[in-house]
Structure formats: C-alpha cells, structure tokens
Design a protein around this motif. Structure first.
Motif, PDB file in Angstrom:
ATOM      1  N   PRO A 134      22.979  14.786  -8.265  1.00  0.00           N
ATOM      2  CA  PRO A 134      21.906  15.190  -7.725  1.00  0.00           C
ATOM      3  C   PRO A 134      22.075  16.460  -6.823  1.00  0.00           C
ATOM      4  O   PRO A 134      23.175  16.277  -6.060  1.00  0.00           O
ATOM      5  CB  PRO A 134      21.400  13.895  -6.740  1.00  0.00           C
ATOM      6  N   VAL A 135      21.358  17.411  -6.889  1.00  0.00           N
ATOM      7  CA  VAL A 135      21.683  18.638  -6.075  1.00  0.00           C
ATOM      8  C   VAL A 135      20.349  18.803  -5.031  1.00  0.00           C
ATOM      9  O   VAL A 135      20.624  19.651  -3.919  1.00  0.00           O
ATOM     10  CB  VAL A 135      21.762  19.965  -7.003  1.00  0.00           C
ATOM     11  N   ALA A 136      19.374  18.219  -5.111  1.00  0.00           N
ATOM     12  CA  ALA A 136      18.157  18.250  -4.299  1.00  0.00           C
ATOM     13  C   ALA A 136      17.319  17.274  -4.502  1.00  0.00           C
ATOM     14  O   ALA A 136      17.174  16.717  -5.537  1.00  0.00           O
ATOM     15  CB  ALA A 136      17.485  19.726  -4.525  1.00  0.00           C
ATOM     16  N   GLU A 137      16.362  16.780  -3.703  1.00  0.00           N
ATOM     17  CA  GLU A 137      15.459  15.852  -3.869  1.00  0.00           C
ATOM     18  C   GLU A 137      14.628  16.068  -2.802  1.00  0.00           C
ATOM     19  O   GLU A 137      14.633  16.525  -1.687  1.00  0.00           O
ATOM     20  CB  GLU A 137      16.021  14.389  -3.280  1.00  0.00           C
ATOM     21  N   LEU A 138      12.998  15.641  -3.241  1.00  0.00           N
ATOM     22  CA  LEU A 138      11.982  15.860  -2.389  1.00  0.00           C
ATOM     23  C   LEU A 138      11.183  14.347  -2.532  1.00  0.00           C
ATOM     24  O   LEU A 138      10.943  14.017  -3.473  1.00  0.00           O
ATOM     25  CB  LEU A 138      11.044  17.029  -2.706  1.00  0.00           C
ATOM     26  N   ASP A 139      10.813  13.911  -1.382  1.00  0.00           N
ATOM     27  CA  ASP A 139      10.256  12.424  -1.178  1.00  0.00           C
ATOM     28  C   ASP A 139       8.991  12.751  -0.312  1.00  0.00           C
ATOM     29  O   ASP A 139       9.099  12.983   0.916  1.00  0.00           O
ATOM     30  CB  ASP A 139      11.199  11.528  -0.915  1.00  0.00           C
ATOM     31  N   ILE A 140       7.687  12.423  -1.113  1.00  0.00           N
ATOM     32  CA  ILE A 140       6.645  12.491  -0.166  1.00  0.00           C
ATOM     33  C   ILE A 140       6.379  10.980  -0.329  1.00  0.00           C
ATOM     34  O   ILE A 140       5.987  10.113  -1.184  1.00  0.00           O
ATOM     35  CB  ILE A 140       5.514  13.308  -0.977  1.00  0.00           C
ATOM     36  N   TYR A 141       6.305  10.433   1.070  1.00  0.00           N
ATOM     37  CA  TYR A 141       6.002   9.110   1.351  1.00  0.00           C
ATOM     38  C   TYR A 141       4.733   8.679   1.852  1.00  0.00           C
ATOM     39  O   TYR A 141       4.401   9.144   3.192  1.00  0.00           O
ATOM     40  CB  TYR A 141       7.176   8.410   2.207  1.00  0.00           C
ATOM     41  N   ARG A 142       3.735   8.175   1.420  1.00  0.00           N
ATOM     42  CA  ARG A 142       2.230   7.746   1.934  1.00  0.00           C
ATOM     43  C   ARG A 142       2.553   6.354   2.348  1.00  0.00           C
ATOM     44  O   ARG A 142       2.616   5.445   1.620  1.00  0.00           O
ATOM     45  CB  ARG A 142       1.148   7.934   0.875  1.00  0.00           C
ATOM     46  N   GLU A 143       2.876   6.118   3.565  1.00  0.00           N
ATOM     47  CA  GLU A 143       2.955   5.033   4.120  1.00  0.00           C
ATOM     48  C   GLU A 143       1.889   3.877   4.254  1.00  0.00           C
ATOM     49  O   GLU A 143       0.808   4.355   4.220  1.00  0.00           O
ATOM     50  CB  GLU A 143       3.152   5.186   5.866  1.00  0.00           C
ATOM     51  N   GLY A 144       2.401   2.665   3.939  1.00  0.00           N
ATOM     52  CA  GLY A 144       1.358   1.722   3.777  1.00  0.00           C
ATOM     53  C   GLY A 144       1.660   0.444   4.878  1.00  0.00           C
ATOM     54  O   GLY A 144       2.559   0.848   5.789  1.00  0.00           O
ATOM     55  N   GLY A 146       0.712  -1.203   0.035  1.00  0.00           N
ATOM     56  CA  GLY A 146      -0.040  -0.114  -0.056  1.00  0.00           C
ATOM     57  C   GLY A 146       0.818   1.274   0.031  1.00  0.00           C
ATOM     58  O   GLY A 146       0.314   2.413  -0.199  1.00  0.00           O
ATOM     59  N   GLY A 147       2.037   1.199   0.187  1.00  0.00           N
ATOM     60  CA  GLY A 147       2.806   2.357   0.232  1.00  0.00           C
ATOM     61  C   GLY A 147       2.942   3.069  -1.029  1.00  0.00           C
ATOM     62  O   GLY A 147       3.080   2.373  -2.269  1.00  0.00           O
ATOM     63  N   ARG A 148       3.249   4.296  -1.051  1.00  0.00           N
ATOM     64  CA  ARG A 148       3.396   5.099  -2.579  1.00  0.00           C
ATOM     65  C   ARG A 148       4.349   6.094  -2.057  1.00  0.00           C
ATOM     66  O   ARG A 148       4.403   6.741  -0.984  1.00  0.00           O
ATOM     67  CB  ARG A 148       2.215   5.743  -2.761  1.00  0.00           C
ATOM     68  N   ARG A 149       5.459   6.572  -3.168  1.00  0.00           N
ATOM     69  CA  ARG A 149       6.314   7.632  -2.917  1.00  0.00           C
ATOM     70  C   ARG A 149       6.397   8.421  -4.153  1.00  0.00           C
ATOM     71  O   ARG A 149       6.320   7.752  -5.185  1.00  0.00           O
ATOM     72  CB  ARG A 149       7.687   6.817  -2.694  1.00  0.00           C
ATOM     73  N   ASP A 150       6.201   9.618  -3.981  1.00  0.00           N
ATOM     74  CA  ASP A 150       6.459  10.645  -5.127  1.00  0.00           C
ATOM     75  C   ASP A 150       7.729  11.232  -4.877  1.00  0.00           C
ATOM     76  O   ASP A 150       8.018  11.893  -3.911  1.00  0.00           O
ATOM     77  CB  ASP A 150       5.232  11.490  -4.958  1.00  0.00           C
ATOM     78  N   VAL A 151       8.752  11.086  -5.702  1.00  0.00           N
ATOM     79  CA  VAL A 151       9.956  11.412  -5.641  1.00  0.00           C
ATOM     80  C   VAL A 151      10.626  12.491  -6.865  1.00  0.00           C
ATOM     81  O   VAL A 151      10.329  12.173  -7.786  1.00  0.00           O
ATOM     82  CB  VAL A 151      11.163  10.207  -5.660  1.00  0.00           C
TER      83      VAL A 151
END
Length: 205
Positions: free
Chosen positions: A94-104, A79-84
């Motif tokens: 890589p100079v920057a990263e943003l990770d939105i993790y919807r936990e499952g 069920g988890g989802r990551r928008d990276v």
C-alpha cells in the motif's frame, strides 16, 4: 340456542387458533429476513464487507489513465459505514489510503483515532504518532501525523485525519508518496481536494 352458542364458540376458537398459527409462521419467516438482506450485517457482528452497496465517493482524475486500485465498502450493524480507497505499488504494498467513515452507534469517542491510523499505516497498535502540522483543503484544515522517531522503521508515510461532529463523519488515511515531507503534504492535499460525492443515498446531511 345453547347448541348454537357452543357451536359459535367452537368456530371462534378455531378461527383464533388459525390466526395464531399464521402469526407464528409469519414471525418465524421474519426472523430469517436478516439473512436475505444482502448488505445488512448480521446482528452481533462487527464490520463486514458490503459487496452490493454502491460507491458513494470518487476522485476526480487528473490523468485519464489513473485508476483506483481498490474500493471497499464496510458496514456495521449499529449503522456505521466506511468507504475505503487504497492504492498499491510494487509487490502490492500500500502506498496510499483514503477512508471516509460515516459514524454510527459503534463509534467509541474514548478510543484514540490515531491508534487505528497507525495500524493502517503498517505500524503496530503500540506505535505512537506525533502531529506533523496542518494542511489547507476544501474541507478546511486537516491534521497530519507521522510516526515518532522511535517507531518510524523503514516506512516514511504521512497520515492525516479530519473529523466532523454534525453529521458524524471522519476522513482519514495516509500517503507514502513523495520522498520529502512537503511532497507528501502536497500529495495528501491533492487527494482530498479531488474527493467528490457521487451519492448521499438516504443521508442528505
């Protein structure tokens, strides 16, 4: 009368046998459905790229020429989802990263979140991160992390982490933009304040 009863029973057994055959064929067909669902990860596997899923987040642009270098969506069978979102500089570094993790169901509360963050920042899993203060954003206070002196190496990146309990959501990432700590803090705050939700799909929370 006996012949009629025998004939009726024979036809009944034939009908039941045919229905059972159809049920078996139907179950066999359903067993193949996971392979036809596109973005649904196969059972028993870990994170996989969901190419057919639509981005759920975006950054409001300050400059019309600014573009997100990459947007990757990962899904987990539990069920988890990551928008990276990731931005790269010279030599695709890589100079920057943003990770939105919807936990499952795969989320492990015993695993330190900073362990994964260190790896994403280009450090090894054994590297330690220390707190580097807090910044105020539209999501509230966000904790900052940086490599300890013994593990800094050549890269001077600043990580960040914000976790929400209900719903289970984690925002994390890092930024190597800026030559000083205040500049990196400002870059992270700017990124988070520009984060917007495009769609919630079937998760209104």
């Amino acid at each position: 009368f006996a012949d009629e009863v025998v004939g009726t029973l024979a036809r009944l057994f034939a009908y039941v046998g045919t229905l059972a055959l159809f049920a078996i064929l139907g179950l066999a067909a359903l067993g193949q459905l996971p392979d036809l669902r596109g973005d649904e990860p196969a059972p028993g596997k870990g994170w996989s790229v969901a190419d057919r899923s639509h981005p759920a987040f975006a950054l409001s642009r300050l400059d019309s020429s600014e573009k997100t270098a990459s947007y990757t969506i990962l899904r987990h069978p539990e069920g988890g989802r990551r928008d990276v979102m990731r931005w790269t500089g010279a030599a695709d570094k890589p100079v920057a990263e943003l990770d939105i993790y919807r936990e499952g169901g795969e989320f492990d509360v015993t695993r330190p979140a900073t362990m994964d963050l260190a790896v994403r920042m280009g450090l090894n899993a054994a590297s330690s991160l220390e707190q580097a203060g807090l910044i105020e954003t539209k999501f509230g206070l966000v904790a900052l992390f940086r490599p300890v002196a013994a593990a800094e190496g050549a890269r001077a990146c600043l990580g960040y982490l914000k976790r929400n309990e209900e719903p289970g959501l984690q925002i994390s990432g890092f930024s190597c933009q800026g030559d000083t700590l205040p500049a990196q803090r400002a870059a992270i705050a700017c990124t988070l304040n520009r984060l917007t939700l495009l769609t919630s799909g079937n998760e209104p929370k």
